[in-house]
Design an enzyme around this catalytic site. Structure first.
Site, PDB file in Angstrom:
ATOM      1  N   ASP A   1       0.880  -1.163   0.000  1.00  0.00           N
ATOM      2  CA  ASP A   1       0.000   0.000   0.000  1.00  0.00           C
ATOM      3  C   ASP A   1       0.923   1.219   0.000  1.00  0.00           C
ATOM      4  OD1 ASP A   1      -2.252   1.650   0.147  1.00  0.00           O
ATOM      5  OD2 ASP A   1      -2.204   1.657   2.335  1.00  0.00           O
TER       6      ASP A   1
ATOM      7  N   GLU B   1      -1.811  -1.744  -5.381  1.00  0.00           N
ATOM      8  CA  GLU B   1      -3.090  -1.132  -5.693  1.00  0.00           C
ATOM      9  C   GLU B   1      -2.917  -0.090  -6.792  1.00  0.00           C
ATOM     10  OE1 GLU B   1      -6.375  -0.493  -2.592  1.00  0.00           O
ATOM     11  OE2 GLU B   1      -5.465   1.476  -2.835  1.00  0.00           O
TER      12      GLU B   1
ATOM     13  N   ASP C   1      -2.519   1.103   6.947  1.00  0.00           N
ATOM     14  CA  ASP C   1      -1.768   0.890   5.708  1.00  0.00           C
ATOM     15  C   ASP C   1      -1.237  -0.546   5.642  1.00  0.00           C
ATOM     16  OD1 ASP C   1      -1.285   4.001   4.793  1.00  0.00           O
ATOM     17  OD2 ASP C   1      -1.243   3.727   6.958  1.00  0.00           O
TER      18      ASP C   1
END
Length: 179
Positions: free
Chosen positions: A19, A80, A153
């Site tokens: 992340d 992502e 996170d």
């Protein structure tokens, strides 16, 4: 050219989920074994000081992610895809952090599996519009963790690793890599 993931089809895959962020860059290693069994390995976050120069923050993120890749030798990295609909000013530093993470993956010849936030939520919770709390709850349950991972996170990175692991082990992914 045959993919590393394709060679390991049917075997356990170690996936690194990331992340990206410049203040906090979450990471998590999840082994995606046969039968969609998930085994957590190391997880945490790389943090940088807001007082540090941006280039120094990016070097720290790169160095620490690269060291983790060297230590654990994952088969793939899940990252992502960037999606910003409100605050464009945060997109630039996140994009920079994402860039050094992708560089670390490329330097280590890792397969990259990119997932949208909706796809990650769908993979982990079964619902693409799940809340952050629902994602954290499911990550904790799916990985049999004693407590929810902190900070958020890190939980997001584990969710990305789970989604990427499911995708890497899926028949459609193997067919795509074969083509």
């Amino acid at each position: 050219m045959e993919s590393n993931l394709y060679k390991k089809a049917g075997k356990a895959l170690l996936v690194l989920g990331i992340d990206p962020g410049t203040a906090i860059c979450g990471y998590g290693f999840v082994e995606a074994a046969q039968g969609n069994r998930l085994i957590p390995h190391e997880y945490g976050s790389v943090t940088t000081s807001a007082k540090a120069r941006m280039q120094d923050r990016l070097v720290k993120i790169y160095d620490e992610i690269d060291a983790l890749i060297q230590k654990y030798r994952p088969d793939a990295m899940g990252v992502e895809q960037l999606f910003f609909n409100r605050n464009v000013t945060t997109a630039i530093p996140v994009g920079q952090a994402r860039g050094v993470v992708l560089l670390a993956a490329a330097k280590n010849n890792l397969e990259i599996v990119e997932r949208t936030p909706l796809q990650v939520k769908q993979s982990v919770t079964g619902y693409g519009k799940a809340t952050k709390e629902q994602v954290i709850y499911m990550v904790t349950k799916l990985l049999h963790l004693p407590a929810p991972p902190k900070p958020d996170d890190t939980a997001d990175a584990l969710a990305i690793a789970i989604a990427a692991g499911y995708e890497a082990n899926s028949l459609p992914r193997r067919n795509f890599l074969e083509a």
